[in-house]
Design a protein around this motif. Structure first.
Motif, PDB file in Angstrom:
ATOM      1  N   ILE A  44       6.610  18.965  -1.747  1.00  0.00           N
ATOM      2  CA  ILE A  44       7.832  19.623  -1.289  1.00  0.00           C
ATOM      3  C   ILE A  44       9.042  18.791  -1.695  1.00  0.00           C
ATOM      4  CG2 ILE A  44       7.842  18.509   0.980  1.00  0.00           C
ATOM      5  CD1 ILE A  44       8.584  21.274   2.169  1.00  0.00           C
ATOM      6  N   LYS A  46      12.890  21.581   5.973  1.00  0.00           N
ATOM      7  CA  LYS A  46      12.271  22.517   5.048  1.00  0.00           C
ATOM      8  C   LYS A  46      10.804  22.666   5.418  1.00  0.00           C
ATOM      9  CE  LYS A  46      12.771  23.738   0.228  1.00  0.00           C
ATOM     10  NZ  LYS A  46      13.358  23.320  -1.066  1.00  0.00           N
ATOM     11  N   HIS A  47      10.284  23.873   5.236  1.00  0.00           N
ATOM     12  CA  HIS A  47       8.900  24.159   5.584  1.00  0.00           C
ATOM     13  C   HIS A  47       8.163  24.689   4.356  1.00  0.00           C
ATOM     14  CE1 HIS A  47       9.561  24.123  10.064  1.00  0.00           C
ATOM     15  NE2 HIS A  47      10.792  24.271   9.629  1.00  0.00           N
ATOM     16  N   SER A  48       6.893  24.350   4.295  1.00  0.00           N
ATOM     17  CA  SER A  48       6.023  24.915   3.278  1.00  0.00           C
ATOM     18  C   SER A  48       4.618  24.929   3.845  1.00  0.00           C
ATOM     19  CB  SER A  48       6.066  24.080   1.993  1.00  0.00           C
ATOM     20  OG  SER A  48       5.161  24.589   1.042  1.00  0.00           O
ATOM     21  N   GLY A  49       4.159  26.111   4.249  1.00  0.00           N
ATOM     22  CA  GLY A  49       2.839  26.213   4.855  1.00  0.00           C
ATOM     23  C   GLY A  49       2.736  25.335   6.092  1.00  0.00           C
ATOM     24  N   ARG A  75       6.132  20.299   7.176  1.00  0.00           N
ATOM     25  CA  ARG A  75       7.534  20.370   7.610  1.00  0.00           C
ATOM     26  C   ARG A  75       8.186  19.042   7.241  1.00  0.00           C
ATOM     27  NH1 ARG A  75       9.601  18.534  12.773  1.00  0.00           N
ATOM     28  NH2 ARG A  75      11.768  19.174  13.042  1.00  0.00           N
TER      29      ARG A  75
END
Lengths: 110, 115
Positions: free
Chosen positions: A47, A56-59, A62
């Motif tokens: 990320i 920010k998040h991705s799956g 965090r």
């Protein structure tokens, strides 16, 4: 030379628990990235967070960034045994040259 | 498509010998980077290439280290008169451009052992 430090250096948790890793850096940055490394070989990009972003998040990932404190954190929720790896933060300024932290070794026990 | 490839995957050499490490970047990527990972120093930037511009060599630890990129694609990192402290994993990465927002894709690395 290293940009900063990561803590903890090593983390051991049970599957299903959350893992939090912290990264500090020294100079101004354009963005900060997190990478994962398995078995001491190639790095996998996870990320990227820009300097004007705070979260920010991705799956299950965090990432937060606090530029006033020059620090970032990576949270992995509901960890799995496959998340066992080393995690590195890396900063860059005007070019793509990455300056890495020392890394956190995460072990997730099944 | 194919990722970044590096060869050899492992290299054992004797102190004082020269070694060449090769990197094949992702097709179409104009930026190519070399990093080194060792126990004592962690992950260190060595050099990057961007298109036809002069490379940024600011991370090369000594004049025994050099790199070239032919035809804007394949790159070779050369270490002359190797020393034991050169033992490390040498990682290559490529990205679409050299801007800081472009993701760098890493190869599997070459593990160099200097005896």
């Amino acid at each position: 030379s290293q940009q900063g430090e990561e803590d903890p250096q090593a983390l051991s948790i049970q599957e299903g628990e959350n893992a939090t890793m912290n990264c500090s850096y020294k100079t101004s940055i354009n963005n900060l990235q997190w990478y994962r490394q398995n078995s001491g070989r190639g790095l996998v990009h996870l990320i990227l967070i820009r300097s004007n972003e705070r979260e920010k998040h991705s799956g299950r990932l965090r990432v937060t960034l606090d530029t006033s404190k020059k620090s970032s954190s990576l949270l992995i929720t509901a960890s799995r045994a496959a998340d066992t790896a080393s995690y590195f933060c890396a900063t860059s300024s005007n070019t793509g040259k990455l300056i890495f932290g020392q890394g956190t070794t995460l072990q997730v026990k099944p | 498509g194919a990722g970044v490839s590096q060869s050899p995957s492992n290299k054992v050499t004797e102190k004082g010998k020269d070694v060449e490490l090769r990197c094949d970047p992702i097709s179409g990527h104009t930026a190519l980077y070399w990093y080194r990972q060792s126990l004592g120093q962690g992950l260190e930037f060595l050099i990057y290439f961007q298109g036809n511009s002069a490379p940024d060599k600011s991370g090369l630890p000594s004049d025994r280290f050099s790199a070239e990129r032919t035809g804007g694609s394949v790159s070779t990192l050369t270490i002359q008169r190797t020393q034991q402290e050169d033992s490390a994993v040498y990682l290559c990465a490529s990205s679409f451009t050299v801007t800081s927002s472009d993701t760098q894709y890493f190869g599997p690395g070459t593990r160099l052992t200097v005896l």
